[in-house]
Write a protein that holds these residues in place. Structure first.
Motif, PDB file in Angstrom:
ATOM      1  N   ARG A 118      28.289 -30.379 -22.139  1.00  0.00           N
ATOM      2  CA  ARG A 118      27.821 -29.674 -23.333  1.00  0.00           C
ATOM      3  C   ARG A 118      28.518 -28.331 -23.489  1.00  0.00           C
ATOM      4  O   ARG A 118      28.808 -27.891 -24.607  1.00  0.00           O
ATOM      5  CB  ARG A 118      26.302 -29.466 -23.243  1.00  0.00           C
ATOM      6  N   TYR A 119      28.767 -27.672 -22.346  1.00  0.00           N
ATOM      7  CA  TYR A 119      29.424 -26.371 -22.369  1.00  0.00           C
ATOM      8  C   TYR A 119      30.695 -26.442 -21.521  1.00  0.00           C
ATOM      9  O   TYR A 119      30.701 -26.034 -20.351  1.00  0.00           O
ATOM     10  CB  TYR A 119      28.497 -25.283 -21.817  1.00  0.00           C
ATOM     11  N   PRO A 120      31.788 -26.949 -22.070  1.00  0.00           N
ATOM     12  CA  PRO A 120      33.025 -27.081 -21.290  1.00  0.00           C
ATOM     13  C   PRO A 120      33.519 -25.719 -20.802  1.00  0.00           C
ATOM     14  O   PRO A 120      33.279 -24.690 -21.431  1.00  0.00           O
ATOM     15  CB  PRO A 120      34.011 -27.706 -22.291  1.00  0.00           C
ATOM     16  N   SER A 121      34.230 -25.737 -19.673  1.00  0.00           N
ATOM     17  CA  SER A 121      34.794 -24.520 -19.115  1.00  0.00           C
ATOM     18  C   SER A 121      35.710 -23.850 -20.142  1.00  0.00           C
ATOM     19  O   SER A 121      36.429 -24.536 -20.875  1.00  0.00           O
ATOM     20  CB  SER A 121      35.595 -24.863 -17.855  1.00  0.00           C
ATOM     21  N   PRO A 122      35.668 -22.529 -20.293  1.00  0.00           N
ATOM     22  CA  PRO A 122      34.968 -21.559 -19.424  1.00  0.00           C
ATOM     23  C   PRO A 122      33.703 -20.990 -20.041  1.00  0.00           C
ATOM     24  O   PRO A 122      33.346 -19.845 -19.776  1.00  0.00           O
ATOM     25  CB  PRO A 122      36.023 -20.468 -19.274  1.00  0.00           C
TER      26      PRO A 122
END
Length: 613
Positions: free
Chosen positions: A42-46
């Motif tokens: 849901r919250y890809p890096s970074p």
């Protein structure tokens, strides 16, 4: 950008590709994905590079351990060590005084309407005691907590006017109402000042140290009120997980007064100063400890409503359930005039709230706190775990009233989280079964008659989402009227804040937005079998309780409305003190055996449909 954060971002980009599929044993095909993997997706890096740690937490029921606090801590700690060893986890214990108790108070400041929480902010003052005396300074913590982690992390939370402060972000992990692990990111800044430096505890008094609070659209002179917890804490040892230092364990007991009994115990452990995306094995081990040790081995110790609060003490204290991902169908109703008028702020509240926490806004007082269903029956959800909506569902409003038909009775009604009323007949469920010979149902010790079928229940009106007070609409042949009650095993019986006043409010709204056809509205019954033990005991002493059969004292109830007018007088009802959460009923269905019908019953009885859903 500081070098520490830059290094973490670089490492995260390298690790991100491995996080979605770490080198762990393959899960079964239908097993849910690990929480850390879905979070990273849901919250890809970074995006979560500033999240430096995780805290895992769960709430224990005080009624399931010793009544004496030192013995309770020893009991819980012993069971945790044994359960961890059984599941192959290493838990270490301090060499000296592992169960030494630390005392403090924690005060949460907000407006009476919890305006700060509603805007995503939390203010806490912690006062630590030594030798029975408070410290010279207090620790002030201001947190940002939004459902969207990126929004949480974007809040600067810069502290001014002090020599030293600390700002950090972590993911909180606990079990949700569905028993699955859930996480949310919170960011907090902490600093210490003398208590007197905070003046009268207005918003401006805190904003002079954290200017971000002055940007919330509230006047600086806004008065903040305190919700105080008395805390007793032990730090007995640590959980050993791969790739980090031993993870410190904390166990706390919270009470509302210094001499009061704890209304909760919590267990938590965690780690910090890590690369969130570069620690898949560490996250996996932490989640497995939660699943195997706390949920698997120690399920009997868990508080019945721990999932409602995500294991968070402050959420329970403040009455703020974790956000529910499933949306109630009523929320998609046509935008009509509000079904329930706003409460009169000048009117003294009626003391019928028996919840351990006060209502957070007028809707909670009017219809009860929105709570997840106490249980979901096996046939009500598909293989993916999604609760099926009833195809006969009606969401009532003044512009689009629901319509009742005697031929379709009985009906279930539910007040959803937004205050809308959802109504549906108890039609056969496509995944349900029919029992030609009947069966014995252990959940309420009742014998089901031949031909019993499994129907759509209350959860099918909201898709399994949280609901407020709920019940039934039944057709009474003797009086040719629609009678209404508070009978719901999902949303009423197992919630300790459901009251006669809320039923009157719900019935009044239902009569405004539901077309009864040619059949008049009849009596409204508050069934004592579907309220808390404390409320039931208090009501039994009022002299207002009636029975279907007075001789047998079957089905005690109050008639709160009769033919369109209320017979309910709040001033005549008892004031019930808030019980400890331990008093809350366990998630199970139940009802009394059908009472014998009076020989000359010409009035509507406190009828109940046979299905306790």
């Amino acid at each position: 950008m500081d070098m520490k954060r830059l290094a973490r971002i670089v490492a995260s980009l390298v690790a991100a590709a491995f996080l979605a599929s770490p080198a762990l044993p393959a899960a079964a095909k239908e097993s849910p994905r690990a929480l850390y993997a879905t979070t990273a997706e849901r919250y890809p890096s970074p995006k979560l590079a500033d999240v430096e740690g995780r805290e895992y937490k769960i709430l224990f029921d005080p009624a399931k351990t010793s009544a004496e606090m030192p013995a309770a801590f020893a009991d819980l700690w012993g069971k945790i060590k044994a359960a961890a060893a059984k599941q192959g986890f290493k838990v270490t214990e301090k060499e000296k005084n592992p169960l030494a108790i630390e005392f403090s108070t924690k005060e949460y400041f907000d407006t009476k309407e919890q305006a700060l929480w509603n805007k995503g902010y939390l203010i806490r003052i912690t006062t630590r005691y030594k030798d029975g005396k408070p410290g010279e300074t207090v620790a002030v913590t201001v947190k940002s907590v939004f459902e969207d982690a990126e929004k949480t992390l974007a809040v600067p939370l810069a502290v001014v006017g002090v020599d030293k402060s600390k700002t950090e972000a972590e993911e909180n992990v606990g079990f949700g109402p569905d028993g699955m692990l859930r996480g949310y990111v919170e960011k907090g800044s902490s600093f210490s000042v003398p208590l007197a430096a905070l003046g009268k505890f207005t918003l401006g008094d805190f904003a002079k140290y954290l200017p971000e609070l002055s940007k919330l659209g509230l006047p600086a002179e806004t008065a903040l009120v305190s919700t105080k917890a008395y805390s007793w804490r032990v730090r007995p040892g640590a959980v050993v997980l791969p790739g980090t230092a031993p993870c410190g364990i904390s166990m706390e007991a919270w009470a509302r007064t210094q001499d009061g009994k704890p209304f909760l115990y919590d267990f938590s452990f965690g780690y910090s100063d890590i690369d969130f995306y570069g620690s898949p094995d560490l996250h996996a081990a932490g989640e497995q400890f939660m699943e195997k040790v706390l949920k698997g081995e120690l399920a009997s110790l868990t508080a019945a409503d721990s999932g409602k609060w995500g294991g968070s003490k402050v959420r329970q204290m403040m009455g703020r359930a974790i956000p529910v991902t499933a949306a109630a169908p009523a929320a998609a109703a046509p935008k009509a005039a509000p079904a329930a008028p706003k409460a009169d702020a000048k009117k003294a509240p009626v003391a019928f709230i028996t919840s351990p926490t006060p209502p957070v806004h007028p809707m909670d007082a009017k219809f009860g706190v929105a709570s997840p269903p106490a249980y979901i029956k096996h046939y009500e959800a598909d293989k993916a775990g999604k609760v099926l909506l009833s195809p006969y569902l009606q969401v009532a409003s003044k512009d689009f009233p629901a319509v009742l038909s005697v031929k379709e009775a009985p009906y279930n009604w539910v007040i959803d989280a937004d205050g809308n009323v959802a109504i549906m007949p108890e039609a056969a469920h496509p995944y349900g079964r029919t029992y030609p010979n009947g069966f014995f149902r252990p959940e309420d010790q009742s014998q089901r008659k031949p031909g019993t079928r499994e129907n759509y229940g209350h959860v099918s009106a909201l898709g399994g989402a949280p609901g407020r007070i709920s019940g039934e609409i039944l057709y009474d042949k003797d009086t040719n009227t629609w009678v209404l009650n508070n009978k719901s095993g999902r949303y009423t019986k197992h919630n300790i804040d459901r009251t006669p006043e809320q039923l009157v409010n719900a019935a009044t709204m239902i009569r405004e937005v539901v077309d009864p056809g040619k059949t008049a509205w009849g009596s409204v019954f508050f069934l004592l079998e579907y309220c808390s033990e404390e409320m039931r005991t208090a009501l039994m002493g009022t002299g207002k309780v009636q029975y279907d059969d007075p001789a047998k004292k079957s089905r005690p109830h109050l008639v709160v409305m009769e033919g369109g007018t209320t017979t309910f007088k709040p001033e005549e009802m008892p004031k019930v003190a808030a019980p400890a959460p331990a008093k809350a009923a366990a998630p199970a269905a139940g009802e009394a055996a059908p009472a014998a019908k009076p020989a000359k019953a010409k009035k509507a009885k406190a009828a109940q449909n046979d299905d306790p859903s």
